[in-house]
Design a protein around this motif. Structure first.
Motif, short mmCIF file in Angstrom:
data_model
loop_
_atom_site.label_atom_id
_atom_site.label_comp_id
_atom_site.label_asym_id
_atom_site.label_seq_id
_atom_site.Cartn_x
_atom_site.Cartn_y
_atom_site.Cartn_z
N LEU A 127 0.85 -1.19 0.00
CA LEU A 127 0.00 0.00 0.00
C LEU A 127 0.88 1.24 0.00
CD1 LEU A 127 -2.78 1.42 0.29
CD2 LEU A 127 -2.47 1.25 2.78
N VAL A 128 0.66 2.10 -0.97
CA VAL A 128 1.41 3.35 -1.09
C VAL A 128 0.44 4.51 -0.95
CG1 VAL A 128 2.90 4.77 -2.54
CG2 VAL A 128 3.10 2.27 -2.61
N VAL A 129 0.68 5.37 0.05
CA VAL A 129 -0.12 6.58 0.27
C VAL A 129 0.80 7.78 0.07
CG1 VAL A 129 -1.58 7.87 1.85
CG2 VAL A 129 -1.57 5.36 1.92
N ALA A 130 0.38 8.73 -0.75
CA ALA A 130 1.21 9.88 -1.07
C ALA A 130 0.37 11.16 -1.04
CB ALA A 130 1.88 9.71 -2.42
N VAL A 131 1.07 12.27 -0.86
CA VAL A 131 0.45 13.60 -0.81
C VAL A 131 1.05 14.44 -1.94
CG1 VAL A 131 0.01 15.65 0.58
CG2 VAL A 131 0.16 13.39 1.68
N VAL A 132 0.22 15.12 -2.68
CA VAL A 132 0.66 16.01 -3.75
C VAL A 132 0.58 17.44 -3.22
CG1 VAL A 132 0.26 16.82 -6.10
CG2 VAL A 132 -0.09 14.40 -5.52
N ILE A 133 1.70 18.13 -3.29
CA ILE A 133 1.83 19.46 -2.70
C ILE A 133 2.26 20.45 -3.78
CG2 ILE A 133 3.15 20.86 -1.03
CD1 ILE A 133 3.38 18.30 0.67
N THR A 134 1.75 21.68 -3.67
CA THR A 134 2.14 22.76 -4.56
C THR A 134 2.94 23.81 -3.77
OG1 THR A 134 0.16 22.44 -5.90
CG2 THR A 134 1.32 24.53 -6.16
N THR A 135 4.09 24.19 -4.28
CA THR A 135 4.95 25.19 -3.63
C THR A 135 4.58 26.58 -4.12
OG1 THR A 135 6.65 25.08 -5.34
CG2 THR A 135 6.80 23.47 -3.55
N PRO A 136 5.04 27.63 -3.39
CA PRO A 136 4.75 29.00 -3.86
C PRO A 136 5.31 29.28 -5.26
CG PRO A 136 5.46 29.02 -1.58
CD PRO A 136 5.67 27.63 -2.07
N ALA A 137 6.34 28.53 -5.67
CA ALA A 137 6.91 28.73 -7.00
C ALA A 137 6.11 28.04 -8.08
CB ALA A 137 8.36 28.24 -7.02
N GLY A 138 5.06 27.30 -7.70
CA GLY A 138 4.22 26.64 -8.70
C GLY A 138 4.64 25.21 -8.98
N GLU A 139 5.60 24.68 -8.23
CA GLU A 139 6.03 23.31 -8.44
C GLU A 139 5.04 22.35 -7.76
OE1 GLU A 139 10.79 23.23 -8.48
OE2 GLU A 139 9.94 24.04 -6.62
N VAL A 140 4.84 21.22 -8.41
CA VAL A 140 3.99 20.16 -7.86
C VAL A 140 4.91 19.03 -7.41
CG1 VAL A 140 2.11 18.54 -8.27
CG2 VAL A 140 2.08 20.80 -9.34
N VAL A 141 4.92 18.78 -6.11
CA VAL A 141 5.85 17.82 -5.53
C VAL A 141 5.05 16.73 -4.82
CG1 VAL A 141 7.81 17.50 -3.96
CG2 VAL A 141 7.54 19.66 -5.22
N SER A 142 5.51 15.50 -4.99
CA SER A 142 4.88 14.36 -4.31
C SER A 142 5.69 13.99 -3.08
CB SER A 142 4.77 13.17 -5.26
OG SER A 142 6.06 12.74 -5.65
N VAL A 143 4.96 13.72 -1.99
CA VAL A 143 5.58 13.32 -0.73
C VAL A 143 4.95 12.01 -0.30
CG1 VAL A 143 6.04 13.92 1.67
CG2 VAL A 143 6.03 15.71 -0.09
N GLN A 144 5.79 11.00 -0.11
CA GLN A 144 5.28 9.70 0.30
C GLN A 144 4.93 9.71 1.78
OE1 GLN A 144 7.10 5.81 -1.06
NE2 GLN A 144 7.60 5.69 1.12
N ALA A 145 3.72 9.22 2.10
CA ALA A 145 3.28 9.16 3.49
C ALA A 145 3.37 7.75 4.05
CB ALA A 145 1.84 9.68 3.61
N TYR A 146 3.21 6.76 3.20
CA TYR A 146 3.27 5.37 3.67
C TYR A 146 3.59 4.47 2.50
CZ TYR A 146 1.95 0.88 5.71
OH TYR A 146 1.95 -0.41 6.16
N ASN A 147 4.39 3.43 2.78
CA ASN A 147 4.70 2.40 1.80
C ASN A 147 5.00 1.12 2.57
OD1 ASN A 147 5.44 0.79 -0.33
ND2 ASN A 147 7.15 2.06 -1.00
N GLY A 148 4.00 0.24 2.68
CA GLY A 148 4.16 -0.98 3.47
C GLY A 148 3.26 -2.09 2.98
N THR A 149 3.52 -3.29 3.48
CA THR A 149 2.79 -4.49 3.08
C THR A 149 1.45 -4.55 3.79
OG1 THR A 149 4.87 -5.67 2.74
CG2 THR A 149 2.87 -7.00 2.94
N VAL A 150 0.42 -4.90 3.04
CA VAL A 150 -0.91 -5.10 3.61
C VAL A 150 -1.47 -6.41 3.07
CG1 VAL A 150 -1.44 -2.65 3.94
CG2 VAL A 150 -1.99 -3.76 1.76
N PHE A 151 -2.46 -6.95 3.79
CA PHE A 151 -3.10 -8.21 3.41
C PHE A 151 -4.54 -7.91 3.00
CE2 PHE A 151 0.30 -9.22 6.25
CZ PHE A 151 0.85 -10.40 5.78
#
Length: 250
Positions: A127-151
């Motif tokens: 399971l991969v959970v990520a957040v998409v963020i926009t900076t004041p300069a207009g850049e779109v950056v992805s930040v990973q919140a979780y990456n782990g095994t699930v059943f």
């Protein structure tokens, strides 16, 4: 990291098209941003201390925490999640992204709930959970919140579940019908038939009459005109006999 970037790229692009992002460049960049993200799972249906589980058909709600250590405010645009088969290096499921659009000032933290529902065969995935963020300069950056095994598991069946009760009723009705057909086919056809009992006439109570001697007998078989008692008439005899003559009249 290449696979994660492709996941976030597809999720962010789809979210931008659906929600109409105002940024001119919605593609997540793979550069470092002084922003941390984490995921807090509830005790159920996900239990990370024992065995992380995603129950099919049951919504899983996680709390995504985003902390901004940048000197300038950022905008948390979207939260998305995916299920990845790491053995084959393919994305199995992309969950619908959630629009956030919250401005997060420097040195502050955002707590945002995110819900998704799995509907797959039982298996082990990442399971991969990520957040998409926009900076004041207009850049779109992805930040990973979780990456782990699930059943991925099926929900536990309960005997009091309405669907299970309905299934029990159907099975019981089918079993009863099978027994009825089997009885009529193999058992009732070979049993000896019982002789029919004819109805016996109800006994008729005899008509009991008393005679002069006190004896009782049945007169039901005697014709009715024989049962009438004769009337006796007496008349005076002629002058020569001096006797009375009786005449029996029926």
């Amino acid at each position: 990291m290449k696979l994660l970037h492709l996941i976030l790229l597809s999720a962010a692009t789809a979210s931008a098209q659906f929600f109409g992002t105002s940024s001119s460049n919605p593609t997540p960049q793979a550069r470092h941003l002084n922003v941390t993200a984490d995921v807090a799972f509830p005790a159920a249906p996900l239990d990370l201390a024992a065995r992380p589980r995603l129950i099919n058909g049951v919504a899983t709600t996680v709390n995504v925490q985003v902390a901004n250590q940048e000197a300038e405010p950022i905008v948390v645009e979207y939260i998305g999640a995916s299920l990845v088969d790491t053995a084959r290096n393919v994305v199995v499921k992309n969950f619908t992204s959630a629009k956030v659009g919250t401005v997060l000032e420097s040195e502050l933290q955002l707590d945002q709930e995110y819900a998704f529902t799995a509907d797959l065969a039982e298996q082990v995935l990442n399971l991969v959970v990520a957040v998409v963020i926009t900076t004041p300069a207009g850049e779109v950056v992805s930040v990973q919140a979780y990456n782990g095994t699930v059943f991925i598991v099926e929900p536990e069946a309960s005997i009091f579940d309405p669907q299970m009760l309905f299934l029990y009723i159907l099975l019981a009705a089918g079993f009863a019908g099978t027994l009825y057909v089997a009885y009529n086919t193999w058992i009732a056809s070979v049993q000896p038939k019982q002789k029919r009992k004819f109805d016996t006439p109800k006994p008729v109570a005899p008509v009991v009459l008393s005679s002069g001697t006190g004896a009782q007998y049945d007169e039901g078989w005697i014709p009715e005109h024989h049962l009438k008692k004769p009337q006796v008439k007496t008349r005076a005899a002629g002058p020569t006999t001096g006797r009375k003559v009786r005449k029996v009249v029926e």
